[in-house]
Scaffold this motif. Structure first.
Motif, PDB file in Angstrom:
ATOM      1  N   PHE A 147       0.823  -1.216   0.000  1.00  0.00           N
ATOM      2  CA  PHE A 147       0.000   0.000   0.000  1.00  0.00           C
ATOM      3  C   PHE A 147       0.859   1.269   0.000  1.00  0.00           C
ATOM      4  N   ILE A 148       2.072   1.201   0.553  1.00  0.00           N
ATOM      5  CA  ILE A 148       3.005   2.322   0.415  1.00  0.00           C
ATOM      6  C   ILE A 148       3.376   2.511  -1.053  1.00  0.00           C
ATOM      7  N   GLY A 149       3.499   1.379  -1.763  1.00  0.00           N
ATOM      8  CA  GLY A 149       3.862   1.419  -3.169  1.00  0.00           C
ATOM      9  C   GLY A 149       2.819   2.038  -4.076  1.00  0.00           C
ATOM     10  N   THR A 150       1.601   2.221  -3.585  1.00  0.00           N
ATOM     11  CA  THR A 150       0.568   2.857  -4.408  1.00  0.00           C
ATOM     12  C   THR A 150       0.793   4.367  -4.553  1.00  0.00           C
ATOM     13  N   PHE A 151       1.657   4.946  -3.688  1.00  0.00           N
ATOM     14  CA  PHE A 151       1.902   6.394  -3.789  1.00  0.00           C
ATOM     15  C   PHE A 151       3.373   6.777  -3.651  1.00  0.00           C
ATOM     16  N   PRO A 205       7.664   5.545  -4.450  1.00  0.00           N
ATOM     17  CA  PRO A 205       8.618   4.595  -5.048  1.00  0.00           C
ATOM     18  C   PRO A 205       9.540   3.939  -4.029  1.00  0.00           C
ATOM     19  N   ILE A 206       9.440   4.352  -2.757  1.00  0.00           N
ATOM     20  CA  ILE A 206      10.294   3.756  -1.735  1.00  0.00           C
ATOM     21  C   ILE A 206       9.980   2.274  -1.517  1.00  0.00           C
ATOM     22  N   ALA A 207       8.818   1.821  -2.010  1.00  0.00           N
ATOM     23  CA  ALA A 207       8.425   0.415  -1.864  1.00  0.00           C
ATOM     24  C   ALA A 207       9.451  -0.520  -2.501  1.00  0.00           C
ATOM     25  N   VAL A 208      10.095  -0.082  -3.590  1.00  0.00           N
ATOM     26  CA  VAL A 208      11.113  -0.920  -4.248  1.00  0.00           C
ATOM     27  C   VAL A 208      12.266  -1.194  -3.294  1.00  0.00           C
ATOM     28  N   PHE A 209      12.722  -0.144  -2.610  1.00  0.00           N
ATOM     29  CA  PHE A 209      13.803  -0.303  -1.638  1.00  0.00           C
ATOM     30  C   PHE A 209      13.367  -1.222  -0.494  1.00  0.00           C
ATOM     31  N   LEU A 210      12.147  -1.047  -0.012  1.00  0.00           N
ATOM     32  CA  LEU A 210      11.646  -1.867   1.099  1.00  0.00           C
ATOM     33  C   LEU A 210      11.555  -3.350   0.720  1.00  0.00           C
ATOM     34  N   ILE A 211      11.130  -3.619  -0.514  1.00  0.00           N
ATOM     35  CA  ILE A 211      11.045  -5.014  -0.968  1.00  0.00           C
ATOM     36  C   ILE A 211      12.434  -5.646  -1.043  1.00  0.00           C
ATOM     37  N   ASN A 212      13.381  -4.892  -1.602  1.00  0.00           N
ATOM     38  CA  ASN A 212      14.751  -5.413  -1.684  1.00  0.00           C
ATOM     39  C   ASN A 212      15.337  -5.651  -0.296  1.00  0.00           C
ATOM     40  N   PHE A 213      15.054  -4.742   0.615  1.00  0.00           N
ATOM     41  CA  PHE A 213      15.533  -4.915   1.992  1.00  0.00           C
ATOM     42  C   PHE A 213      14.874  -6.131   2.636  1.00  0.00           C
ATOM     43  N   LEU A 214      13.587  -6.358   2.352  1.00  0.00           N
ATOM     44  CA  LEU A 214      12.869  -7.503   2.909  1.00  0.00           C
ATOM     45  C   LEU A 214      13.468  -8.819   2.412  1.00  0.00           C
ATOM     46  N   VAL A 215      13.766  -8.899   1.114  1.00  0.00           N
ATOM     47  CA  VAL A 215      14.377 -10.116   0.565  1.00  0.00           C
ATOM     48  C   VAL A 215      15.750 -10.340   1.190  1.00  0.00           C
ATOM     49  N   PHE A 216      16.526  -9.257   1.316  1.00  0.00           N
ATOM     50  CA  PHE A 216      17.863  -9.369   1.920  1.00  0.00           C
ATOM     51  C   PHE A 216      17.760  -9.839   3.371  1.00  0.00           C
ATOM     52  N   ALA A 217      16.796  -9.299   4.101  1.00  0.00           N
ATOM     53  CA  ALA A 217      16.616  -9.692   5.507  1.00  0.00           C
ATOM     54  C   ALA A 217      16.208 -11.160   5.625  1.00  0.00           C
ATOM     55  N   ILE A 218      15.327 -11.612   4.720  1.00  0.00           N
ATOM     56  CA  ILE A 218      14.918 -13.026   4.736  1.00  0.00           C
ATOM     57  C   ILE A 218      16.127 -13.922   4.493  1.00  0.00           C
ATOM     58  N   GLY A 219      16.985 -13.519   3.543  1.00  0.00           N
ATOM     59  CA  GLY A 219      18.193 -14.302   3.269  1.00  0.00           C
ATOM     60  C   GLY A 219      19.114 -14.364   4.475  1.00  0.00           C
ATOM     61  N   ILE A 220      19.358 -13.212   5.126  1.00  0.00           N
ATOM     62  CA  ILE A 220      20.244 -13.171   6.295  1.00  0.00           C
ATOM     63  C   ILE A 220      19.683 -14.001   7.439  1.00  0.00           C
ATOM     64  N   LEU A 221      18.378 -13.858   7.709  1.00  0.00           N
ATOM     65  CA  LEU A 221      17.756 -14.613   8.799  1.00  0.00           C
ATOM     66  C   LEU A 221      17.750 -16.112   8.519  1.00  0.00           C
ATOM     67  N   THR A 222      17.625 -16.490   7.239  1.00  0.00           N
ATOM     68  CA  THR A 222      17.672 -17.907   6.884  1.00  0.00           C
ATOM     69  C   THR A 222      19.073 -18.468   7.095  1.00  0.00           C
ATOM     70  N   ILE A 223      20.087 -17.682   6.737  1.00  0.00           N
ATOM     71  CA  ILE A 223      21.473 -18.104   6.985  1.00  0.00           C
ATOM     72  C   ILE A 223      21.713 -18.278   8.485  1.00  0.00           C
ATOM     73  N   ARG A 224      21.210 -17.331   9.254  1.00  0.00           N
ATOM     74  CA  ARG A 224      21.367 -17.412  10.705  1.00  0.00           C
ATOM     75  C   ARG A 224      20.663 -18.640  11.270  1.00  0.00           C
ATOM     76  N   ASP A 225      19.464 -18.919  10.756  1.00  0.00           N
ATOM     77  CA  ASP A 225      18.719 -20.094  11.212  1.00  0.00           C
ATOM     78  C   ASP A 225      19.479 -21.380  10.882  1.00  0.00           C
ATOM     79  N   GLY A 226      20.020 -21.453   9.664  1.00  0.00           N
ATOM     80  CA  GLY A 226      20.798 -22.630   9.283  1.00  0.00           C
ATOM     81  C   GLY A 226      22.031 -22.809  10.136  1.00  0.00           C
ATOM     82  N   SER A 227      22.686 -21.692  10.487  1.00  0.00           N
ATOM     83  CA  SER A 227      23.867 -21.759  11.339  1.00  0.00           C
ATOM     84  C   SER A 227      23.506 -22.221  12.753  1.00  0.00           C
ATOM     85  N   ASN A 228      22.428 -21.669  13.303  1.00  0.00           N
ATOM     86  CA  ASN A 228      22.009 -22.049  14.657  1.00  0.00           C
ATOM     87  C   ASN A 228      21.594 -23.520  14.741  1.00  0.00           C
ATOM     88  N   ARG A 229      20.967 -24.005  13.671  1.00  0.00           N
ATOM     89  CA  ARG A 229      20.496 -25.395  13.660  1.00  0.00           C
ATOM     90  C   ARG A 229      21.524 -26.366  13.089  1.00  0.00           C
TER      91      ARG A 229
END
Length: 426
Positions: A339-343, A345-369
Motif C-alpha cells: 500500500f506504500i507502493g501505491t503512492f 517509489p520507496i516500496a522498491v527499496f523496502l522489498i529489496n531490503f525484505l528479501v535481503f533480511a529473509i536471506g540473512i535470517l535464513t542463513i542465521r537459522d541454518g547456522s544455529n540449527r
C-alpha cells in the motif's frame, strides 16, 4: 536377507535368545511384505490404467463400422466391467489395498470414457469444462466407497484442470467458484489419511497435489485488479508455510510440500516485485476504495490473510518459543509495503531490503540449527537478489563482479565454518 541367514549362528553362539531371533525374523519378514504390497499396488494401478486404455483403443479402431446400438453397448462396457470389479472387491477383497486401488482407478477412467462416448454417439452438446465437472462429480463417491487414495489424487488433478479450463482458457467468461466446493468434498478423505497414515506416500502426494492445485487455481480469480493477486499469493504462501510447520501436519519438517512451496513461492514473488516496473505501474494506476472493496481479488486476499494470521496467533499462543520464521511473517510485512507502493517509489527499496533480511535470517537459522541445506538456501536467496540487481541497475561491471565474488566467498566461508563446527562437535 543376510541378517536372517545369520540368526541361527547368532542363536547357537548365545549372542541372542531364541525368542529374540524369532522376533527379529518376524520384523524383517513383515517389512518385506510391506514393500511387496507397495510394489503390487503400483503395478496394479498401472495395470488398471493400461487395460482401460487398451479397451478404449480397441473399440476406437472399429468405431466407424459399428451400428449405434452396438456403439452404445461398447460405451457402457468399460463402466459395467469397472462396477463389477469394484463390487467383487468390496465383497471378497475389501482388505486388499491393491484390489481396491486398481478397481477404483479402472472405474474412474471408465466413467470418463463412457461420458465421452455417449456424448459423441448422440451428439450431446457441451464443452470440456462441463465434461470434466460431470466426470469429477460422478467419480467423487469412489473415493469414499472404495476408500481409494489414488482416485482422490486423480480427482484433485481433474478439478484443477476444470478450474484452469474455466478460469484461464475460457477467460473472461467465468470464475470457477465451484472448485472450492469440489475441493472441500475431498477434505474428509485427506483428513483421515493424515490421522491414520501420517507418514505414508499417499499423504505426501496429497500434500503436493493440494498445495499445487491451490497455487494454480488461485490465479483464475484475477478479473478486475490483477495487482491485488500479489497480496493474495504472498498470503497463500505464508499460509502454506505456517500450515506445514503447525501441529495439524504430522510431518513438520522443512522438506514437506507446504513449507517448500511456501518458502519458494514467497521468495519468487518478492524477487519479481524487487524490480521497478511493477511499482511504477502501480503508482500510475487509479485505485479507488469503493472498487477495491468489492473486487474478488481483494475478498480472496482478506480470507487468505485472516487464515494465515490465525495460524500466527496459534503459533504464539501454543509455543513457548515465540520466534517466528521470516517466511511466516513475510506476508504481514508485505501488506503495508504494497500500500506504500501505491503512492511512493520507496516500496522498491523496502522489498529489496525484505528479501535481503529473509536471506540473512535464513542463513542465521541454518547456522544455529547446524543445517547446511538451510544455510545454503539463505545464501541462494541473497545470490538471486544480486542477480536481479545485476540486470536492474547502472552499476559498473567491476562492482557487479565484486558483488558476485563476495557471494562466492560467502558460500565457501559459510560452508567451511559449518563443516568445521560439525567436526569440532564430533
Amino acid at each position: 536377507m543376510s541378517i536372517l541367514n545369520d540368526l541361527q549362528e547368532l542363536e547357537k553362539a548365545g549372542v541372542i535368545s531364541k525368542d529374540t531371533a524369532t522376533r527379529i525374523e518376524s520384523y524383517y519378514k513383515g517389512r518385506n511384505d510391506t514393500s511387496t504390497n507397495k510394489l503390487f499396488l503400483v503395478f496394479g494401478v498401472l495395470g488398471a490404467i493400461l487395460v482401460g486404455l487398451g479397451i478404449i483403443l480397441i473399440i476406437a479402431h472399429n468405431w466407424d463400422e459399428l451400428p449405434r446400438g452396438l456403439k452404445t453397448g461398447a460405451a457402457f462396457l468399460p463402466l459395467l466391467v469397472g462396477q463389477a470389479l469394484c463390487s467383487f472387491t468390496l465383497l471378497k477383497k475389501h482388505q486388499n489395498v491393491v484390489w481396491k486401488e486398481s478397481s477404483a482407478v479402472f472405474l474412474f477412467f471408465a466413467v470418463g470414457a463412457s461420458i465421452a462416448l455417449i456424448s459423441q454417439i448422440y451428439n450431446i452438446p457441451g464443452d470440456l469444462s462441463s465434461y470434466l465437472l460431470t466426470w469429477m462429480i460422478l467419480t467423487l463417491p469412489l473415493v469414499y466407497v472404495m476408500r481409494s487414495s489414488m482416485v482422490s489424487l486423480l480427482y484433485i488433478i481433474g478439478i484443477t484442470y476444470f478450474a484452469s479450463e474455466t478460469g484461464y482458457w475460457d477467460y473472461p467468461t467465468d470464475s470457477p467458484y465451484v472448485f472450492w466446493l469440489m475441493l472441500a468434498a475431498i477434505v474428509p478423505h485427506y483428513y483421515l489419511l493424515l490421522k491414520k497414515s501420517p507418514h505414508s506416500n499417499f499423504v505426501r502426494f496429497h500434500n503436493w497435489f493440494v498445495a499445487l492445485s491451490l497455487t494454480v487455481v488461485l490465479g483464475t480469480f484475477s478479473k478486475q485488479m490483477d495487482e491485488l493477486m500479489f497480496l493474495a499469493y504472498t498470503s497463500l504462501f505464508g499460509l502454506f508455510y505456517l500450515f506445514g510447520t503447525s501441529k495439524f501436519l504430522p510431518d513438520r519438517t522443512t522438506k514437506n510440500a507446504y513449507t517448500l512451496l511456501g518458502s519458494l513461492g514467497t521468495v519468487i514473488i518478492l524477487l519479481i516485485l524487487s524490480f521497478n516496473e511493477f511499482w511504477e505501474h502501480l503508482i500510475k494506476k487509479d485505485m479507488f476504495l469503493s472498487e477495491i472493496s468489492v473486487a474478488p481479488e481483494f475478498i480472496i486476499t482478506i480470507i487468505l490473510t485472516v487464515l494465515a494470521m490465525v495460524f500466527v496467533y496459534e503459533r504464539f499462543k501454543s509455543s513457548s518459543n515465540k520466534s517466528i520464521s521470516p517466511f511466516s511473517a513475510a506476508f504481514l510485512l508485505f501488506i503495508p509495503v504494497f500500500f506504500i507502493g501505491t503512492f511512493s517509489p520507496i516500496a522498491v527499496f523496502l522489498i529489496n531490503f525484505l528479501v535481503f533480511a529473509i536471506g540473512i535470517l535464513t542463513i542465521r537459522d541454518g547456522s544455529n540449527r547446524n543445517h547446511l541445506g538451510i544455510l545454503n538456501y539463505g545464501l541462494l536467496i541473497i545470490a538471486a537478489l544480486i542477480v536481479c540487481r545485476f540486470f536492474d541497475t547502472d552499476l559498473s561491471f567491476v562492482i557487479r563482479g565484486l558483488l558476485f565474488i563476495s557471494v562466492g566467498v560467502g558460500f565457501f566461508f559459510a560452508n567451511y565454518r559449518m563443516i568445521q563446527k560439525r567436526q569440532g562437535n564430533d
